[in-house]
Design a protein around this motif. Structure first.
Motif, PDB file in Angstrom:
ATOM      1  N   ARG A   6       0.851  -1.188   0.000  1.00 36.21           N
ATOM      2  CA  ARG A   6       0.000   0.000   0.000  1.00 36.21           C
ATOM      3  C   ARG A   6       0.884   1.233   0.000  1.00 36.21           C
ATOM      4  O   ARG A   6       1.723   1.403   0.865  1.00 36.21           O
ATOM      5  CB  ARG A   6      -0.887  -0.001   1.244  1.00 36.21           C
ATOM      6  N   LYS A   7       0.707   2.068  -0.989  1.00 34.91           N
ATOM      7  CA  LYS A   7       1.490   3.293  -1.064  1.00 34.91           C
ATOM      8  C   LYS A   7       0.732   4.417  -0.372  1.00 34.91           C
ATOM      9  O   LYS A   7      -0.456   4.604  -0.598  1.00 34.91           O
ATOM     10  CB  LYS A   7       1.761   3.675  -2.523  1.00 34.91           C
ATOM     11  N   GLU A   8       1.447   5.139   0.456  1.00 36.94           N
ATOM     12  CA  GLU A   8       0.856   6.291   1.122  1.00 36.94           C
ATOM     13  C   GLU A   8       0.885   7.485   0.170  1.00 36.94           C
ATOM     14  O   GLU A   8       1.816   7.644  -0.612  1.00 36.94           O
ATOM     15  CB  GLU A   8       1.630   6.631   2.397  1.00 36.94           C
ATOM     16  N   ALA A   9      -0.140   8.292   0.254  1.00 32.35           N
ATOM     17  CA  ALA A   9      -0.180   9.509  -0.560  1.00 32.35           C
ATOM     18  C   ALA A   9       0.939  10.439  -0.110  1.00 32.35           C
ATOM     19  O   ALA A   9       1.279  10.477   1.070  1.00 32.35           O
ATOM     20  CB  ALA A   9      -1.533  10.196  -0.397  1.00 32.35           C
ATOM     21  N   PRO A  10       1.523  11.184  -1.024  1.00 28.51           N
ATOM     22  CA  PRO A  10       2.594  12.098  -0.643  1.00 28.51           C
ATOM     23  C   PRO A  10       2.089  13.276   0.187  1.00 28.51           C
ATOM     24  O   PRO A  10       2.857  14.019   0.747  1.00 28.51           O
ATOM     25  CB  PRO A  10       3.148  12.574  -1.990  1.00 28.51           C
ATOM     26  N   TRP A  11       0.809  13.430   0.282  1.00 25.79           N
ATOM     27  CA  TRP A  11       0.187  14.488   1.086  1.00 25.79           C
ATOM     28  C   TRP A  11      -0.988  13.871   1.812  1.00 25.79           C
ATOM     29  O   TRP A  11      -1.473  12.822   1.470  1.00 25.79           O
ATOM     30  CB  TRP A  11      -0.293  15.628   0.188  1.00 25.79           C
ATOM     31  N   SER A  12      -1.400  14.540   2.819  1.00 28.08           N
ATOM     32  CA  SER A  12      -2.599  14.062   3.511  1.00 28.08           C
ATOM     33  C   SER A  12      -3.597  15.200   3.565  1.00 28.08           C
ATOM     34  O   SER A  12      -3.222  16.367   3.700  1.00 28.08           O
ATOM     35  CB  SER A  12      -2.269  13.577   4.914  1.00 28.08           C
ATOM     36  N   ALA A  13      -4.848  14.858   3.429  1.00 23.40           N
ATOM     37  CA  ALA A  13      -5.901  15.869   3.464  1.00 23.40           C
ATOM     38  C   ALA A  13      -6.033  16.390   4.889  1.00 23.40           C
ATOM     39  O   ALA A  13      -5.881  15.639   5.846  1.00 23.40           O
ATOM     40  CB  ALA A  13      -7.220  15.256   3.001  1.00 23.40           C
ATOM     41  N   PRO A  14      -6.308  17.673   5.033  1.00 23.87           N
ATOM     42  CA  PRO A  14      -6.495  18.207   6.384  1.00 23.87           C
ATOM     43  C   PRO A  14      -7.760  17.617   7.000  1.00 23.87           C
ATOM     44  O   PRO A  14      -8.679  17.220   6.284  1.00 23.87           O
ATOM     45  CB  PRO A  14      -6.627  19.714   6.158  1.00 23.87           C
ATOM     46  N   PRO A  15      -7.806  17.556   8.308  1.00 29.80           N
ATOM     47  CA  PRO A  15      -9.014  17.013   8.942  1.00 29.80           C
ATOM     48  C   PRO A  15     -10.206  17.925   8.687  1.00 29.80           C
ATOM     49  O   PRO A  15     -10.049  19.119   8.468  1.00 29.80           O
ATOM     50  CB  PRO A  15      -8.652  16.988  10.428  1.00 29.80           C
ATOM     51  N   ARG A  16     -11.385  17.341   8.692  1.00 32.80           N
ATOM     52  CA  ARG A  16     -12.610  18.116   8.490  1.00 32.80           C
ATOM     53  C   ARG A  16     -13.309  18.433   9.801  1.00 32.80           C
ATOM     54  O   ARG A  16     -14.267  19.168   9.827  1.00 32.80           O
ATOM     55  CB  ARG A  16     -13.558  17.356   7.574  1.00 32.80           C
ATOM     56  N   HIS A  17     -12.819  17.819  10.871  1.00 29.38           N
ATOM     57  CA  HIS A  17     -13.392  18.106  12.181  1.00 29.38           C
ATOM     58  C   HIS A  17     -12.377  17.732  13.263  1.00 29.38           C
ATOM     59  O   HIS A  17     -11.412  17.035  13.007  1.00 29.38           O
ATOM     60  CB  HIS A  17     -14.688  17.325  12.401  1.00 29.38           C
ATOM     61  N   VAL A  18     -12.610  18.252  14.440  1.00 21.31           N
ATOM     62  CA  VAL A  18     -11.868  17.831  15.626  1.00 21.31           C
ATOM     63  C   VAL A  18     -12.910  17.356  16.631  1.00 21.31           C
ATOM     64  O   VAL A  18     -13.975  17.962  16.759  1.00 21.31           O
ATOM     65  CB  VAL A  18     -10.990  18.952  16.214  1.00 21.31           C
ATOM     66  N   PRO A  19     -12.659  16.252  17.312  1.00 20.03           N
ATOM     67  CA  PRO A  19     -13.670  15.716  18.220  1.00 20.03           C
ATOM     68  C   PRO A  19     -13.907  16.571  19.458  1.00 20.03           C
ATOM     69  O   PRO A  19     -14.991  16.538  20.033  1.00 20.03           O
ATOM     70  CB  PRO A  19     -13.134  14.335  18.601  1.00 20.03           C
ATOM     71  N   HIS A  20     -12.905  17.350  19.860  1.00 24.79           N
ATOM     72  CA  HIS A  20     -13.047  18.202  21.044  1.00 24.79           C
ATOM     73  C   HIS A  20     -12.467  19.572  20.724  1.00 24.79           C
ATOM     74  O   HIS A  20     -11.256  19.706  20.563  1.00 24.79           O
ATOM     75  CB  HIS A  20     -12.319  17.600  22.239  1.00 24.79           C
ATOM     76  N   SER A  21     -13.312  20.575  20.642  1.00 23.01           N
ATOM     77  CA  SER A  21     -12.827  21.905  20.263  1.00 23.01           C
ATOM     78  C   SER A  21     -11.868  22.485  21.297  1.00 23.01           C
ATOM     79  O   SER A  21     -11.102  23.391  20.985  1.00 23.01           O
ATOM     80  CB  SER A  21     -13.999  22.856  20.016  1.00 23.01           C
ATOM     81  N   ALA A  22     -11.877  21.949  22.509  1.00 23.70           N
ATOM     82  CA  ALA A  22     -10.937  22.416  23.530  1.00 23.70           C
ATOM     83  C   ALA A  22      -9.493  22.118  23.142  1.00 23.70           C
ATOM     84  O   ALA A  22      -8.568  22.720  23.688  1.00 23.70           O
ATOM     85  CB  ALA A  22     -11.271  21.783  24.874  1.00 23.70           C
ATOM     86  N   THR A  23      -9.272  21.210  22.199  1.00 21.96           N
ATOM     87  CA  THR A  23      -7.912  20.902  21.756  1.00 21.96           C
ATOM     88  C   THR A  23      -7.360  21.976  20.822  1.00 21.96           C
ATOM     89  O   THR A  23      -6.173  21.957  20.503  1.00 21.96           O
ATOM     90  CB  THR A  23      -7.844  19.538  21.042  1.00 21.96           C
ATOM     91  N   LEU A  24      -8.197  22.903  20.393  1.00 22.09           N
ATOM     92  CA  LEU A  24      -7.746  24.005  19.536  1.00 22.09           C
ATOM     93  C   LEU A  24      -7.236  25.119  20.449  1.00 22.09           C
ATOM     94  O   LEU A  24      -7.958  26.036  20.814  1.00 22.09           O
ATOM     95  CB  LEU A  24      -8.886  24.494  18.639  1.00 22.09           C
ATOM     96  N   ILE A  25      -6.003  25.013  20.834  1.00 20.40           N
ATOM     97  CA  ILE A  25      -5.389  25.917  21.806  1.00 20.40           C
ATOM     98  C   ILE A  25      -5.075  27.272  21.167  1.00 20.40           C
ATOM     99  O   ILE A  25      -4.600  27.337  20.041  1.00 20.40           O
ATOM    100  CB  ILE A  25      -4.087  25.301  22.371  1.00 20.40           C
TER     101      ILE A  25
END
Length: 88
Positions: A6-25
């Motif tokens: 399995r080849k990994e993509a050379p880039w990864s898509a940014p996340p579309r959500h965070v499960p806990h907004s408190a982690t956005l410091i």
């Protein structure tokens, strides 16, 4: 037959959500001036990555959706011009 690696993509898509907004410091959340004391509104914050985080004001530690600036602008435009279908 040999198993394929399995080849990994050379880039990864940014996340579309965070499960806990408190982690956005270090972000400053903004609430709409139309919001009432009933906490029935959305809050938004600009992230250093350029994304916009949106969360439910009733659950400030809960999940946040992440939008790119063009995606958010298209969403706001579609809401404003009635592009979304209404319920019958």
């Amino acid at each position: 037959m040999a198993a394929r690696e399995r080849k990994e993509a050379p880039w990864s898509a940014p996340p579309r959500h965070v499960p806990h907004s408190a982690t956005l410091i270090g972000v400053h959340w903004h609430r709409s001036s139309w919001s009432t004391a009933m906490n029935n509104c959305l809050e938004a914050a600009s992230l250093r990555s350029g994304a916009l985080a949106v969360r439910d004001s009733k659950n400030t530690a809960g999940p946040a959706l992440l939008f790119s600036p063009p995606s958010w602008a298209a969403f706001v435009e579609a809401v404003g011009n009635g592009t979304f279908p209404t319920r019958s």
